[in-house]
Design a protein around this motif. Sequence first.
Motif, PDB file in Angstrom:
ATOM      1  N   ARG A  25       0.831  -1.201   0.000  1.00  0.00           N
ATOM      2  CA  ARG A  25       0.000   0.000   0.000  1.00  0.00           C
ATOM      3  C   ARG A  25       0.871   1.258   0.000  1.00  0.00           C
ATOM      4  O   ARG A  25       1.961   1.256   0.547  1.00  0.00           O
ATOM      5  CB  ARG A  25      -0.915   0.032   1.223  1.00  0.00           C
ATOM      6  CG  ARG A  25      -1.919  -1.119   1.271  1.00  0.00           C
ATOM      7  CD  ARG A  25      -2.808  -1.006   2.491  1.00  0.00           C
ATOM      8  NE  ARG A  25      -3.535   0.248   2.503  1.00  0.00           N
ATOM      9  CZ  ARG A  25      -4.737   0.443   1.973  1.00  0.00           C
ATOM     10  NH1 ARG A  25      -5.360  -0.543   1.389  1.00  0.00           N
ATOM     11  NH2 ARG A  25      -5.318   1.620   2.039  1.00  0.00           N
ATOM     12  N   ASP A  26       0.347   2.330  -0.598  1.00  0.00           N
ATOM     13  CA  ASP A  26       1.075   3.597  -0.601  1.00  0.00           C
ATOM     14  C   ASP A  26       0.792   4.428   0.635  1.00  0.00           C
ATOM     15  O   ASP A  26       1.494   5.401   0.903  1.00  0.00           O
ATOM     16  CB  ASP A  26       0.731   4.401  -1.857  1.00  0.00           C
ATOM     17  CG  ASP A  26       1.385   3.805  -3.092  1.00  0.00           C
ATOM     18  OD1 ASP A  26       2.564   3.403  -3.020  1.00  0.00           O
ATOM     19  OD2 ASP A  26       0.713   3.723  -4.135  1.00  0.00           O
ATOM     20  N   TYR A  28      -1.102   4.056   4.823  1.00  0.00           N
ATOM     21  CA  TYR A  28      -1.830   3.345   5.862  1.00  0.00           C
ATOM     22  C   TYR A  28      -2.427   4.427   6.750  1.00  0.00           C
ATOM     23  O   TYR A  28      -1.859   5.513   6.889  1.00  0.00           O
ATOM     24  CB  TYR A  28      -0.888   2.438   6.649  1.00  0.00           C
ATOM     25  CG  TYR A  28      -0.287   1.335   5.786  1.00  0.00           C
ATOM     26  CD1 TYR A  28      -0.880   0.084   5.704  1.00  0.00           C
ATOM     27  CD2 TYR A  28       0.861   1.565   5.038  1.00  0.00           C
ATOM     28  CE1 TYR A  28      -0.343  -0.916   4.902  1.00  0.00           C
ATOM     29  CE2 TYR A  28       1.406   0.573   4.227  1.00  0.00           C
ATOM     30  CZ  TYR A  28       0.795  -0.664   4.167  1.00  0.00           C
ATOM     31  OH  TYR A  28       1.328  -1.644   3.370  1.00  0.00           O
ATOM     32  N   ASN A 119      -3.324  -9.142  -0.538  1.00  0.00           N
ATOM     33  CA  ASN A 119      -3.153  -8.424   0.721  1.00  0.00           C
ATOM     34  C   ASN A 119      -1.707  -8.452   1.180  1.00  0.00           C
ATOM     35  O   ASN A 119      -0.956  -9.368   0.853  1.00  0.00           O
ATOM     36  CB  ASN A 119      -4.015  -9.066   1.818  1.00  0.00           C
ATOM     37  CG  ASN A 119      -5.482  -8.903   1.549  1.00  0.00           C
ATOM     38  OD1 ASN A 119      -6.012  -7.808   1.625  1.00  0.00           O
ATOM     39  ND2 ASN A 119      -6.155 -10.002   1.202  1.00  0.00           N
ATOM     40  N   ASP A 120      -1.349  -7.439   1.970  1.00  0.00           N
ATOM     41  CA  ASP A 120      -0.062  -7.449   2.658  1.00  0.00           C
ATOM     42  C   ASP A 120      -0.021  -8.698   3.549  1.00  0.00           C
ATOM     43  O   ASP A 120      -1.074  -9.182   3.998  1.00  0.00           O
ATOM     44  CB  ASP A 120       0.076  -6.231   3.567  1.00  0.00           C
ATOM     45  CG  ASP A 120       0.251  -4.921   2.818  1.00  0.00           C
ATOM     46  OD1 ASP A 120       0.068  -4.871   1.589  1.00  0.00           O
ATOM     47  OD2 ASP A 120       0.569  -3.922   3.499  1.00  0.00           O
ATOM     48  N   GLY A 138      -7.096   2.747   4.459  1.00  0.00           N
ATOM     49  CA  GLY A 138      -5.844   2.322   5.062  1.00  0.00           C
ATOM     50  C   GLY A 138      -5.904   1.931   6.519  1.00  0.00           C
ATOM     51  O   GLY A 138      -4.879   1.603   7.102  1.00  0.00           O
TER      52      GLY A 138
END
Length: 175
Positions: A25-26, A28, A119-120, A138
Amino acid sequence: MHSNVPAWDELLGSARESAVHLEMRDSYAVDYEKGPFADWRGGFRHHPNDRDSWWRPWLDLIARTVARGVRVRRARIVSEPVSEYTRFLYDNTFTNIAAGEEVRWLPRRQASALALPGNDFWLIDGRLVRWNHFTGDGGSAGGEISEDPDAAKLCAQAFEAVWDRAVPHESYEIR
């Protein structure tokens, strides 16, 4: 899938050889009004030599994990030019490295042909996946544990593909 997600100390404490983390993700969710991100936005920067000001329990956990011989690696896929939040992460990555993590950065354009999970995640010893779920803005939507061998294999392959293409933190030039 299991809903019982162990605490971080238990999860990382179970690692014997490796713990890898892929962040995709850019940004959170963070508090823009107060806290570390707000302080950073206001111009505050931690000084690497003032360890007492930035060392925190998470870093103790990583240091203990690494001291047991576990290799801890973190890879971040980032859009360029990077988001303000990614700049914040970049400026503070020295803390992760001080604790013993290896960190690499991969520009998103270089990840286009990679098969990546949705997903992370954290992958422990190539067998246990801790999915990190997030809301659209986020915020944390909780974690999930999987011991599905196919999911673990996907995560292991994805992480290594990213790792192989990514730039070590000390060589990555933020754009």
